[in-house]
Write a protein that holds these residues in place. Structure first.
Motif, PDB file in Angstrom:
ATOM      1  N   ASN A 100     -45.398  27.502  -5.811  1.00  0.00           N
ATOM      2  CA  ASN A 100     -46.733  27.616  -6.263  1.00  0.00           C
ATOM      3  C   ASN A 100     -47.953  26.770  -5.685  1.00  0.00           C
ATOM      4  OD1 ASN A 100     -49.207  27.796  -7.979  1.00  0.00           O
ATOM      5  ND2 ASN A 100     -47.928  28.493  -9.629  1.00  0.00           N
ATOM      6  N   PRO A 101     -48.800  27.183  -5.073  1.00  0.00           N
ATOM      7  CA  PRO A 101     -50.011  26.784  -4.561  1.00  0.00           C
ATOM      8  C   PRO A 101     -50.670  25.641  -5.399  1.00  0.00           C
ATOM      9  CG  PRO A 101     -50.079  28.884  -3.856  1.00  0.00           C
ATOM     10  CD  PRO A 101     -49.275  28.768  -5.016  1.00  0.00           C
ATOM     11  N   HIS A 102     -50.492  25.863  -6.665  1.00  0.00           N
ATOM     12  CA  HIS A 102     -51.285  24.736  -7.379  1.00  0.00           C
ATOM     13  C   HIS A 102     -50.488  23.572  -7.687  1.00  0.00           C
ATOM     14  CE1 HIS A 102     -54.521  27.569  -8.719  1.00  0.00           C
ATOM     15  NE2 HIS A 102     -53.699  28.619  -8.626  1.00  0.00           N
ATOM     16  N   CYS A 103     -49.177  23.566  -7.313  1.00  0.00           N
ATOM     17  CA  CYS A 103     -48.309  22.448  -7.309  1.00  0.00           C
ATOM     18  C   CYS A 103     -48.306  21.690  -6.120  1.00  0.00           C
ATOM     19  CB  CYS A 103     -46.729  22.733  -7.492  1.00  0.00           C
ATOM     20  SG  CYS A 103     -46.484  23.571  -9.122  1.00  0.00           S
ATOM     21  N   PRO A 104     -48.628  20.249  -6.090  1.00  0.00           N
ATOM     22  CA  PRO A 104     -48.860  19.628  -4.964  1.00  0.00           C
ATOM     23  C   PRO A 104     -47.702  19.537  -4.088  1.00  0.00           C
ATOM     24  CG  PRO A 104     -49.060  18.237  -6.727  1.00  0.00           C
ATOM     25  CD  PRO A 104     -48.896  19.297  -7.402  1.00  0.00           C
ATOM     26  N   ALA A 105     -47.884  19.301  -2.843  1.00  0.00           N
ATOM     27  CA  ALA A 105     -46.826  18.923  -1.958  1.00  0.00           C
ATOM     28  C   ALA A 105     -46.633  17.290  -2.205  1.00  0.00           C
ATOM     29  CB  ALA A 105     -47.023  19.315  -0.540  1.00  0.00           C
ATOM     30  N   VAL A 106     -45.670  16.698  -1.998  1.00  0.00           N
ATOM     31  CA  VAL A 106     -45.636  15.254  -1.865  1.00  0.00           C
ATOM     32  C   VAL A 106     -44.601  14.453  -1.018  1.00  0.00           C
ATOM     33  CG1 VAL A 106     -43.620  15.305  -3.666  1.00  0.00           C
ATOM     34  CG2 VAL A 106     -45.192  13.377  -4.029  1.00  0.00           C
ATOM     35  N   HIS A 107     -44.805  13.243  -0.647  1.00  0.00           N
ATOM     36  CA  HIS A 107     -44.129  12.450   0.113  1.00  0.00           C
ATOM     37  C   HIS A 107     -43.690  11.305  -0.610  1.00  0.00           C
ATOM     38  CE1 HIS A 107     -44.229   8.978   2.860  1.00  0.00           C
ATOM     39  NE2 HIS A 107     -43.156   9.861   3.509  1.00  0.00           N
ATOM     40  N   LEU A 141     -49.751  12.020  -2.671  1.00  0.00           N
ATOM     41  CA  LEU A 141     -49.885  13.386  -3.048  1.00  0.00           C
ATOM     42  C   LEU A 141     -50.528  14.407  -2.333  1.00  0.00           C
ATOM     43  CD1 LEU A 141     -48.585  14.577  -5.837  1.00  0.00           C
ATOM     44  CD2 LEU A 141     -50.949  14.250  -6.635  1.00  0.00           C
ATOM     45  N   ASN A 142     -50.374  15.374  -1.984  1.00  0.00           N
ATOM     46  CA  ASN A 142     -50.722  16.331  -0.992  1.00  0.00           C
ATOM     47  C   ASN A 142     -51.233  17.782  -1.696  1.00  0.00           C
ATOM     48  OD1 ASN A 142     -50.551  14.883   2.039  1.00  0.00           O
ATOM     49  ND2 ASN A 142     -48.655  14.455   0.625  1.00  0.00           N
ATOM     50  N   PRO A 143     -52.150  17.707  -2.409  1.00  0.00           N
ATOM     51  CA  PRO A 143     -52.377  19.039  -3.049  1.00  0.00           C
ATOM     52  C   PRO A 143     -53.347  19.976  -2.181  1.00  0.00           C
ATOM     53  CG  PRO A 143     -53.779  17.477  -3.993  1.00  0.00           C
ATOM     54  CD  PRO A 143     -52.788  16.907  -3.056  1.00  0.00           C
ATOM     55  N   CYS A 144     -53.079  21.246  -2.002  1.00  0.00           N
ATOM     56  CA  CYS A 144     -54.050  22.053  -1.240  1.00  0.00           C
ATOM     57  C   CYS A 144     -55.123  22.541  -2.298  1.00  0.00           C
ATOM     58  CB  CYS A 144     -53.353  23.442  -0.935  1.00  0.00           C
ATOM     59  SG  CYS A 144     -52.539  24.420  -2.077  1.00  0.00           S
ATOM     60  N   ILE A 145     -54.836  22.337  -3.594  1.00  0.00           N
ATOM     61  CA  ILE A 145     -55.785  22.430  -4.613  1.00  0.00           C
ATOM     62  C   ILE A 145     -55.999  21.501  -5.641  1.00  0.00           C
ATOM     63  CG2 ILE A 145     -56.786  24.101  -6.467  1.00  0.00           C
ATOM     64  CD1 ILE A 145     -54.921  26.486  -4.986  1.00  0.00           C
ATOM     65  N   HIS A 195     -53.233  24.346   4.447  1.00  0.00           N
ATOM     66  CA  HIS A 195     -53.168  22.691   4.247  1.00  0.00           C
ATOM     67  C   HIS A 195     -51.733  22.089   4.954  1.00  0.00           C
ATOM     68  CE1 HIS A 195     -53.941  18.975   2.213  1.00  0.00           C
ATOM     69  NE2 HIS A 195     -52.730  19.278   1.897  1.00  0.00           N
ATOM     70  N   ARG A 196     -50.780  23.278   4.890  1.00  0.00           N
ATOM     71  CA  ARG A 196     -49.458  22.934   5.462  1.00  0.00           C
ATOM     72  C   ARG A 196     -49.505  22.542   6.795  1.00  0.00           C
ATOM     73  NH1 ARG A 196     -44.993  26.805   2.731  1.00  0.00           N
ATOM     74  NH2 ARG A 196     -44.878  25.869   0.543  1.00  0.00           N
ATOM     75  N   GLY A 197     -50.419  23.308   7.404  1.00  0.00           N
ATOM     76  CA  GLY A 197     -50.827  23.017   8.983  1.00  0.00           C
ATOM     77  C   GLY A 197     -51.206  21.654   9.227  1.00  0.00           C
ATOM     78  N   LEU A 198     -52.179  21.405   8.389  1.00  0.00           N
ATOM     79  CA  LEU A 198     -52.750  19.739   8.540  1.00  0.00           C
ATOM     80  C   LEU A 198     -51.652  18.896   8.281  1.00  0.00           C
ATOM     81  CD1 LEU A 198     -55.685  18.748   8.431  1.00  0.00           C
ATOM     82  CD2 LEU A 198     -55.196  18.424   5.891  1.00  0.00           C
ATOM     83  N   TYR A 199     -50.869  19.205   7.153  1.00  0.00           N
ATOM     84  CA  TYR A 199     -49.753  18.174   6.934  1.00  0.00           C
ATOM     85  C   TYR A 199     -48.549  18.103   8.256  1.00  0.00           C
ATOM     86  CZ  TYR A 199     -46.043  15.658   4.316  1.00  0.00           C
ATOM     87  OH  TYR A 199     -45.338  14.931   3.615  1.00  0.00           O
ATOM     88  N   ALA A 200     -48.410  19.273   8.625  1.00  0.00           N
ATOM     89  CA  ALA A 200     -47.537  19.332  10.035  1.00  0.00           C
ATOM     90  C   ALA A 200     -48.189  18.301  11.221  1.00  0.00           C
ATOM     91  CB  ALA A 200     -47.192  20.472  10.353  1.00  0.00           C
ATOM     92  N   GLU A 201     -49.358  18.849  11.308  1.00  0.00           N
ATOM     93  CA  GLU A 201     -50.240  17.914  12.284  1.00  0.00           C
ATOM     94  C   GLU A 201     -50.066  16.528  12.329  1.00  0.00           C
ATOM     95  OE1 GLU A 201     -54.191  19.083  12.646  1.00  0.00           O
ATOM     96  OE2 GLU A 201     -53.771  21.407  13.105  1.00  0.00           O
ATOM     97  N   TYR A 202     -50.128  16.145  11.137  1.00  0.00           N
ATOM     98  CA  TYR A 202     -50.316  14.573  10.707  1.00  0.00           C
ATOM     99  C   TYR A 202     -48.643  14.092  11.079  1.00  0.00           C
ATOM    100  CZ  TYR A 202     -50.081  10.045   8.838  1.00  0.00           C
ATOM    101  OH  TYR A 202     -49.922   8.812   8.341  1.00  0.00           O
ATOM    102  N   ASN A 203     -47.682  14.766  10.725  1.00  0.00           N
ATOM    103  CA  ASN A 203     -46.211  14.374  11.067  1.00  0.00           C
ATOM    104  C   ASN A 203     -45.884  14.210  12.385  1.00  0.00           C
ATOM    105  OD1 ASN A 203     -46.404  14.174   7.919  1.00  0.00           O
ATOM    106  ND2 ASN A 203     -44.451  14.815   7.745  1.00  0.00           N
ATOM    107  N   LEU A 204     -46.465  14.993  13.007  1.00  0.00           N
ATOM    108  CA  LEU A 204     -45.972  15.304  14.491  1.00  0.00           C
ATOM    109  C   LEU A 204     -46.814  14.476  15.243  1.00  0.00           C
ATOM    110  CD1 LEU A 204     -45.839  19.181  14.796  1.00  0.00           C
ATOM    111  CD2 LEU A 204     -43.738  17.626  14.952  1.00  0.00           C
ATOM    112  N   VAL A 205     -48.057  14.168  15.126  1.00  0.00           N
ATOM    113  CA  VAL A 205     -48.761  13.150  15.946  1.00  0.00           C
ATOM    114  C   VAL A 205     -48.912  11.835  15.509  1.00  0.00           C
ATOM    115  CG1 VAL A 205     -51.195  13.142  16.789  1.00  0.00           C
ATOM    116  CG2 VAL A 205     -50.084  15.374  16.414  1.00  0.00           C
ATOM    117  N   TYR A 206     -49.021  11.425  14.163  1.00  0.00           N
ATOM    118  CA  TYR A 206     -49.168  10.090  13.935  1.00  0.00           C
ATOM    119  C   TYR A 206     -47.945   9.357  13.107  1.00  0.00           C
ATOM    120  CZ  TYR A 206     -53.745  11.701  14.737  1.00  0.00           C
ATOM    121  OH  TYR A 206     -55.001  12.291  15.652  1.00  0.00           O
TER     122      TYR A 206
END
Length: 286
Positions: free
Chosen positions: A115-122, A142-146, A247-258
């Motif tokens: 569900n997009p209303h549930c945030p991703a998390v690390h 916490l990584n919510p898209c909303i 937003h997941r694209g943003l998350y992937a960019e961070y994990n691969l680059v930084y």
């Protein structure tokens, strides 16, 4: 220091495994509670590092709640290569050129939700040892898209309580560190709403630092589960899904680059599937 630390290494490694088991049990329970013909279950597979050690990947895919979640544990050891030695030396670790042996153990979790209303998390916590130094590191963000402000407040409040039980300055220090660490320079923005991040934690009291790291791990489920349960049934539109995928694209960019963990895992020869577990199953860029 090597002999003195053998039992401590074993305790730390056992704790990370126990925390993994707690999280897997809780999340499979959440999948069951949400019903559906086939609630998600974790598949646990071993991982090996050719030059020493390994771990386990626990991955759940296409569940009712989780689109993809990985909860990895590892205990690895050996000799650091030139690049890793230089990176450690740059961080102030002494003696790496003379004796580059290392040992590291930890848990790493990333959840991408249906569900997009549930945030991703690390979340991750770890212990690192060399013949010359030791330290703990980790955190959660916490990584919510909303974003929902009450969810952000609950997540941060739970982590603050865990920090405050150990030192009055920990939360402010480690929140600021997370805000800096989880920032994406090429986008000019943070990847989420933050949390805490710490590294190189060595106060000179191993027991105290281990206890704090355990508290961070224990705080994860009470920080994240109520937020998830609050949003599971929220109606989601096609536009919400698009927002999530971008937003997941943003998350992937961070994990691969930084991300430090990604770089260290790949540079030290760990299983690439385990190292790249954090990447989302589906993402979009425009």
């Amino acid at each position: 220091m090597t002999d003195d630390f053998e039992s401590r290494k074993s305790r730390a490694s056992a704790w990370f495994r126990d925390l993994r088991d707690q999280i897997v049990t809780a999340f499979e329970g959440l999948e069951t509670q949400q019903g559906g013909a086939a609630p998600g279950r974790f598949e646990i597979t071993p991982t090996l590092r050719e030059s020493g050690g390994g771990g386990e990947m626990a991955v759940l895919r296409n569940g009712t709640v989780f689109e993809k979640i990985g909860v990895n544990i590892s205990t690895v050891f050996g000799t650091l290569g030139d690049r890793a030695q230089k990176a450690m030396a740059a961080r102030g670790v002494p003696g790496m050129a003379d004796d580059p042996r290392f040992w590291a153990s930890g848990i790493s979790l990333v959840a991408h939700m249906q569900n997009p209303h549930c945030p991703a998390v690390h979340m991750n916590t770890r212990m690192f040892w060399t013949p010359h130094a030791w330290w703990f590191g980790g955190g959660a963000d916490l990584n919510p898209c909303i974003e929902y402000p009450e969810d952000t407040a609950h997540f941060h409040g739970t982590l603050q309580a865990a920090c405050d039980a150990h030192a009055p300055d920990y939360y402010a220090r480690f929140k600021a560190w997370a805000d800096e660490y989880f920032f994406i320079p090429h986008r000019g923005r943070a990847r989420g709403v933050g949390g805490i991040f710490y590294d190189d934690l060595n106060t000179g009291d191993w027991e105290a630092d281990f206890a704090f790291t355990q508290s961070v791990g224990r705080a994860f489920l009470p920080a994240f589960l109520p937020v998830t349960e609050r949003r599971i049934a929220s109606p989601a539109s096609a536009e919400d899904r698009e927002t999530q995928l971008r937003h997941r694209g943003l998350y992937a960019e961070y994990n691969l680059v930084y991300d430090r963990g990604t770089k260290f895992g790949l540079e030290t020869g760990h299983n690439p599937e385990a190292v790249l577990m954090s990447l989302p199953p589906v993402a979009k860029w425009y």
